[in-house]
Design a protein around this motif. Structure first.
Motif, PDB file in Angstrom:
ATOM      1  N   LEU A 140       0.863  -1.176   0.000  1.00  0.00           N
ATOM      2  CA  LEU A 140       0.000   0.000   0.000  1.00  0.00           C
ATOM      3  C   LEU A 140       0.902   1.230   0.000  1.00  0.00           C
ATOM      4  O   LEU A 140       1.706   1.422   0.913  1.00  0.00           O
ATOM      5  CB  LEU A 140      -0.892   0.010   1.239  1.00  0.00           C
ATOM      6  N   THR A 141       0.791   2.070  -1.039  1.00  0.00           N
ATOM      7  CA  THR A 141       1.560   3.308  -1.132  1.00  0.00           C
ATOM      8  C   THR A 141       0.627   4.487  -0.923  1.00  0.00           C
ATOM      9  O   THR A 141      -0.379   4.626  -1.627  1.00  0.00           O
ATOM     10  CB  THR A 141       2.260   3.424  -2.501  1.00  0.00           C
ATOM     11  N   ILE A 142       0.948   5.327   0.047  1.00  0.00           N
ATOM     12  CA  ILE A 142       0.107   6.471   0.397  1.00  0.00           C
ATOM     13  C   ILE A 142       0.734   7.735  -0.190  1.00  0.00           C
ATOM     14  O   ILE A 142       1.887   8.059   0.097  1.00  0.00           O
ATOM     15  CB  ILE A 142      -0.010   6.598   1.922  1.00  0.00           C
ATOM     16  N   THR A 143      -0.034   8.457  -1.000  1.00  0.00           N
ATOM     17  CA  THR A 143       0.486   9.653  -1.669  1.00  0.00           C
ATOM     18  C   THR A 143      -0.306  10.917  -1.352  1.00  0.00           C
ATOM     19  O   THR A 143       0.055  11.993  -1.830  1.00  0.00           O
ATOM     20  CB  THR A 143       0.491   9.438  -3.197  1.00  0.00           C
ATOM     21  N   VAL A 148      -5.683   8.768   6.514  1.00  0.00           N
ATOM     22  CA  VAL A 148      -5.829   7.927   7.700  1.00  0.00           C
ATOM     23  C   VAL A 148      -6.070   6.495   7.245  1.00  0.00           C
ATOM     24  O   VAL A 148      -7.039   6.210   6.540  1.00  0.00           O
ATOM     25  CB  VAL A 148      -6.986   8.400   8.597  1.00  0.00           C
ATOM     26  N   VAL A 149      -5.180   5.598   7.615  1.00  0.00           N
ATOM     27  CA  VAL A 149      -5.330   4.166   7.352  1.00  0.00           C
ATOM     28  C   VAL A 149      -5.740   3.517   8.663  1.00  0.00           C
ATOM     29  O   VAL A 149      -4.996   3.557   9.642  1.00  0.00           O
ATOM     30  CB  VAL A 149      -4.017   3.557   6.829  1.00  0.00           C
ATOM     31  N   SER A 157       3.789  -4.240   2.311  1.00  0.00           N
ATOM     32  CA  SER A 157       4.319  -3.138   3.111  1.00  0.00           C
ATOM     33  C   SER A 157       3.498  -1.877   2.891  1.00  0.00           C
ATOM     34  O   SER A 157       2.772  -1.757   1.899  1.00  0.00           O
ATOM     35  CB  SER A 157       5.786  -2.862   2.735  1.00  0.00           C
ATOM     36  N   ILE A 158       3.613  -0.947   3.827  1.00  0.00           N
ATOM     37  CA  ILE A 158       3.018   0.383   3.666  1.00  0.00           C
ATOM     38  C   ILE A 158       4.145   1.373   3.414  1.00  0.00           C
ATOM     39  O   ILE A 158       5.041   1.544   4.257  1.00  0.00           O
ATOM     40  CB  ILE A 158       2.211   0.809   4.898  1.00  0.00           C
ATOM     41  N   TYR A 159       4.106   2.010   2.257  1.00  0.00           N
ATOM     42  CA  TYR A 159       5.085   3.029   1.904  1.00  0.00           C
ATOM     43  C   TYR A 159       4.410   4.397   1.985  1.00  0.00           C
ATOM     44  O   TYR A 159       3.464   4.667   1.256  1.00  0.00           O
ATOM     45  CB  TYR A 159       5.640   2.783   0.510  1.00  0.00           C
ATOM     46  N   VAL A 160       4.910   5.231   2.891  1.00  0.00           N
ATOM     47  CA  VAL A 160       4.311   6.538   3.142  1.00  0.00           C
ATOM     48  C   VAL A 160       5.053   7.577   2.305  1.00  0.00           C
ATOM     49  O   VAL A 160       6.225   7.868   2.554  1.00  0.00           O
ATOM     50  CB  VAL A 160       4.373   6.884   4.637  1.00  0.00           C
ATOM     51  N   LYS A 161       4.356   8.158   1.322  1.00  0.00           N
ATOM     52  CA  LYS A 161       4.938   9.181   0.446  1.00  0.00           C
ATOM     53  C   LYS A 161       4.145  10.481   0.529  1.00  0.00           C
ATOM     54  O   LYS A 161       3.976  11.188  -0.462  1.00  0.00           O
ATOM     55  CB  LYS A 161       4.985   8.673  -1.001  1.00  0.00           C
ATOM     56  N   ALA A 162       3.653  10.795   1.718  1.00  0.00           N
ATOM     57  CA  ALA A 162       2.891  12.022   1.948  1.00  0.00           C
ATOM     58  C   ALA A 162       3.019  12.388   3.422  1.00  0.00           C
ATOM     59  O   ALA A 162       3.186  11.502   4.278  1.00  0.00           O
ATOM     60  CB  ALA A 162       1.431  11.836   1.561  1.00  0.00           C
ATOM     61  N   PRO A 163       2.929  13.679   3.766  1.00  0.00           N
ATOM     62  CA  PRO A 163       3.042  14.091   5.167  1.00  0.00           C
ATOM     63  C   PRO A 163       1.739  13.896   5.932  1.00  0.00           C
ATOM     64  O   PRO A 163       0.664  13.725   5.342  1.00  0.00           O
ATOM     65  CB  PRO A 163       3.391  15.580   5.062  1.00  0.00           C
TER      66      PRO A 163
END
Length: 381
Positions: A140-143, A148-149, A157-163
């Motif tokens: 899961l990539t968050i952009t 909120v997950v 994996s969770i890849y966080v690409k956002a603040p």
């Protein structure tokens, strides 16, 4: 030495100069007076040039880099059993991460996790009887900023690409990572979330950290039977900020036979070029790792340092290793007697401002309570 990080030339030169000057001082004075089992690594050099932050690329081995440990081989004490269970729901506090310049409040644990108890599998991770509201197969990539997950099962994996991302009441089989490329996507809040293995898989050969790497809070997090717990790093990269790890539980383990073939020497919390981190009221159990480094390892590898308060620690070569950066407070930490390979401590006392309440203890793993004190480390010096 294998698995060493390749730092830029300017930092390497400074490090060499500091090592040489430290050697001269130690030779003249007869050595630095340290607590028993203490190390002798020096303090980090001057502030990083701001103009180089966005230009540097992470070393190729950054995520899977292993930490060094002493060369002699101890007999690693192992528990007779360490089976995790689920936790009851708790009400999450909302305090922000502490920084090295902020007074450290008492631990935020509640219910069964509060002092004089310590976090267990029952009061960390997703609650007992939890079922996901959604399942994401794979990564899961968050952009999107502010995402909120919640109540999700992520099989990758969770890849966080956002603040400003929040991850809550979620189970992950891979890793949670907010250091993507040469940028940290910060203000990441992780609560009541666990990194575990898929059903039917007791151990994992995944050598990557479970949670990382900078400008994040991990509260009531849980790690079960993984080789690496939390990574604190990337302080030189855009977006990096302080880390808070509190009220969390980790049981670290290495698959049978892997120590002989790969020697992964994992850590519970490892600083590697990391920003300041507050490590408060956690349980880190490394007794199922036959080739460990340490439950807490903040070495002289470009780290800013840490506040280390009220943790219950077991296992490792040396259980608590603090030899790089500055440590405003190292207080109230309990190390389970007989669980370590070499000794309970490897610390550089000149880097520690406050030292009190640290001791070896006996501990009841079923109840999460200390049952007796064996030895108090009254003075680091």
């Amino acid at each position: 030495m294998k698995h060493r990080r390749s730092f830029p030339t300017s930092r390497r030169s400074k490090s060499i100069a500091i090592i040489l000057s430290t050697f001269v001082v130690l030779s003249a004075s007869g050595g630095l007076a340290l607590q028993a089992y203490a190390g002798s690594n020096g303090e980090k050099s001057a502030a990083r040039p701001a103009e180089t932050v966005a230009k540097r690329q992470p070393p190729a081995d950054w995520r899977n880099r292993h930490s060094p440990r002493p060369t002699k081989t101890p007999r690693w004490p192992r528990p007779s059993s360490a089976k995790p269970s689920s936790k009851p729901p708790t009400t999450p506090p909302t305090s922000p991460p502490a920084t090295s310049s902020t007074p450290v409040p008492p631990p935020a644990g509640s219910g069964a996790c509060a002092l004089p108890g310590y976090p267990t599998p029952r009061c960390t991770g997703v609650p007992a009887g939890w079922k996901p509201k959604a399942t994401k197969d794979g990564d899961l990539t968050i952009t999107k900023a502010g995402t909120v997950v919640e109540d999700q099962l992520v099989t990758g994996s969770i890849y966080v690409k956002a603040p400003d991302v929040t991850i809550r009441n979620t189970r992950v089989y891979g890793t949670i990572d907010n250091f993507i490329g040469n940028r940290v996507y910060g203000h990441l809040l992780i609560e009541d979330t666990e990194v575990v293995n898929p059903p039917g898989q007791e151990f994992s050969k995944n050598g990557q950290y479970a949670f990382g790497v900078a400008d994040y809070t991990c509260r009531r997090c849980k790690v079960i039977n993984r080789m690496e717990g939390w990574r604190v790093g990337a302080a030189d990269y855009a977006g990096a900020g302080p880390v808070l790890i509190e009220d969390s539980f980790a049981q670290l383990a290495v698959p049978p036979g892997m120590c002989e073939s790969a020697d992964p020497h994992g850590d519970g919390i490892q600083g590697y070029g990391g920003p300041t981190v507050t490590i408060r009221h956690n349980t880190i159990d490394q007794r199922l790792d036959d080739c460990p480094t340490a439950p807490i390892f903040i070495p002289d590898q470009g780290n800013d340092g840490a506040t280390v308060q009220d943790n219950l620690l077991a296992g490792g070569g040396y259980t608590l290793r603090l030899t790089g950066g500055k440590f405003p407070a190292v207080t109230g930490n309990k190390i389970v007697q007989g669980s370590f390979g070499y000794g309970p401590l490897e610390v550089t006392c000149s880097l520690i401002a406050q030292w009190k309440g640290n001791a070896t203890v006996t501990y009841d793993w079923a109840t999460g309570k200390v049952t007796g004190q064996v030895k108090a480390f009254d003075s680091c010096r």
